[in-house]
Design an enzyme around this catalytic site. Structure first.
Site, PDB file in Angstrom:
ATOM      1  CE1 TYR A  54      -3.214  -2.852   0.190  1.00  0.00           C
ATOM      2  CE2 TYR A  54      -3.650  -2.314   2.482  1.00  0.00           C
ATOM      3  CZ  TYR A  54      -3.900  -3.082   1.366  1.00  0.00           C
ATOM      4  OH  TYR A  54      -4.850  -4.076   1.436  1.00  0.00           O
ATOM      5  CB  SER A 151      -5.765 -11.696   1.007  1.00  0.00           C
ATOM      6  OG  SER A 151      -6.620 -10.739   0.413  1.00  0.00           O
ATOM      7  CD  GLN A 176      -7.777  -8.267   4.178  1.00  0.00           C
ATOM      8  OE1 GLN A 176      -7.488  -7.327   3.441  1.00  0.00           O
ATOM      9  NE2 GLN A 176      -7.174  -8.468   5.344  1.00  0.00           N
ATOM     10  CE  LYS A 215     -18.689   7.759  -2.605  1.00  0.00           C
ATOM     11  NZ  LYS A 215     -17.532   8.243  -1.807  1.00  0.00           N
ATOM     12  N   GLY A 283     -12.402   1.861   5.468  1.00  0.00           N
ATOM     13  CA  GLY A 283     -11.411   2.914   5.398  1.00  0.00           C
ATOM     14  C   GLY A 283     -12.083   4.247   5.660  1.00  0.00           C
ATOM     15  CB  THR A 285     -11.071  10.435   3.119  1.00  0.00           C
ATOM     16  OG1 THR A 285     -12.489  10.619   2.959  1.00  0.00           O
ATOM     17  CG2 THR A 285     -10.578   9.396   2.103  1.00  0.00           C
ATOM     18  CD  GLU A 292     -22.457   6.989   7.571  1.00  0.00           C
ATOM     19  OE1 GLU A 292     -23.271   6.406   6.826  1.00  0.00           O
ATOM     20  OE2 GLU A 292     -21.731   7.928   7.190  1.00  0.00           O
ATOM     21  CG  ASN A 293     -18.592   3.353   7.809  1.00  0.00           C
ATOM     22  OD1 ASN A 293     -19.691   3.596   7.315  1.00  0.00           O
ATOM     23  ND2 ASN A 293     -17.463   3.630   7.189  1.00  0.00           N
TER      24      ASN A 293
END
Length: 333
Positions: A54, A151, A176, A215, A283, A285, A292-293
């Site tokens: 990453y 994964s 994963q 969205k 994840g 930003t 919320e999640n």
């Protein structure tokens, strides 16, 4: 925050994990990344997922800096190995050389003596599985990782690795995969195999790269600075940006409202309704996205709600088990 056992191991992970693919070291600045990690800790997340590839290793560095000073015993830190992290022919894959060098690099960047879970980021057709699993066993015996996971492996690959792990006296405890109410390729073969073997799922993209927030609207371009416009993550989300999919997603709005949930919370709660799922990776930003999640933890969706969701999305669900193999490169020449 609720916690669940990872497979049949004794390791507990938070139902919501924090993952930093795309975001740390690339999409957001370091100060924002640190703020998101601290927000994750504040809402009870204890499981943090990253990978050496990453942001070309920078994501591990940022996460290590963000977690510095935290009580190590109270965290579950997970990272991965497989994808290229350098220009050389041995800077990739699951050879003994790459695994042994990569774990040391990950530990240095994460500022820790060990990771709780070390995962094979993909299956390596070019390295004998015996070599890979023996290297993982040595990583565990040297105290550099406590558990081993994989994964995006197929059921057959997982079964073979699990058998070797048992022979070597180590625990293969997790897979994963990508999993959401739109992307269900693990349900036919991987999940039944993992249930049998005592392996749990830590799933990524439970909100389908943001599509299940609602969205993205049919007939309209993606919002600016959304995941769909990102050079790295855009390839994953674009498969969902068909009007027939987006129209079905919009039909989930009243379902979420009737449950008193946001669209994102409904999507995460749906994933957690699968008893083979130990944790859903999200994840962020912005710190408020985590707040919320995380509210999806502990939510129980009634059978009639699950049936209603299935009825809505059935025409656009991807569930072919063979698609898992598309994530792996060609066989060794």
């Amino acid at each position: 925050m609720n916690h669940r056992f990872l497979g049949r191991s004794g390791l507990k992970v938070s139902e919501i994990s924090y993952g930093n693919w795309i975001t740390h070291g690339s999409q957001i600045d370091d100060d924002t990344a640190l703020g998101c990690v601290h927000a994750a800790l504040d809402v009870g997340i204890t499981t943090f997922d990253t990978a050496d590839v990453y942001a070309n290793t920078r994501a591990e560095e940022v996460l290590g800096r963000a977690l510095a000073g935290q009580r190590r015993e109270g965290l579950e830190i997970c990272t991965k190995v497989y994808w290229p992290t350098g220009p050389g022919p041995n800077d990739r894959g699951l050879s003994r050389k790459h695994i042994m060098e990569s774990i040391d690099g990950s530990l240095r960047r994460l500022r820790t003596d060990y990771v709780d879970l070390y995962q094979a980021h993909r299956y390596d057709h070019q390295t004998p599985l015996e070599e890979t699993m023996e290297a993982f066993a040595d990583v565990v015996r040297h105290g550099k990782a406590l558990y081993i996971g994989v994964s995006e492996w197929t059921a057959e690959q997982i079964r073979a690795a699990h058998a070797l792990a048992r022979e070597l006296g180590i625990q293969l405890v997790s897979n994963q995969p990508q999993y959401s109410l739109l992307w269900r390729v693990i349900e036919g073969e991987v999940v039944p195999t993992c249930r049998e073997l005592g392996i749990g799922q830590i799933v990524w993209s439970p909100i389908a790269q943001g599509v299940l927030t609602g969205k993205y609207l049919p007939g309209q371009p993606p919002p600016e600075q959304s995941r769909a416009t990102d050079e790295v993550g855009g390839g994953f989300v674009r498969r969902f940006l068909r009007d027939e999919v987006l129209e079905r997603v919009q039909q989930l709005r009243p379902v979420a409202q009737d449950c008193g949930l946001t669209m994102a919370q409904l999507a995460v709660a749906w994933v957690l309704a699968n008893d083979n799922v130990a944790s859903a990776i999200v994840g962020a930003t912005r710190p408020e996205q985590l707040r919320e999640n995380v509210a999806a933890s502990g939510v129980t969706l009634e059978p009639q709600v699950l049936a209603r969701i299935d009825e809505i999305v059935a025409p656009v669900v991807v569930d072919d088990p063979a698609i898992t193999a598309e994530f792996t490169p060609k066989e060794r020449p």
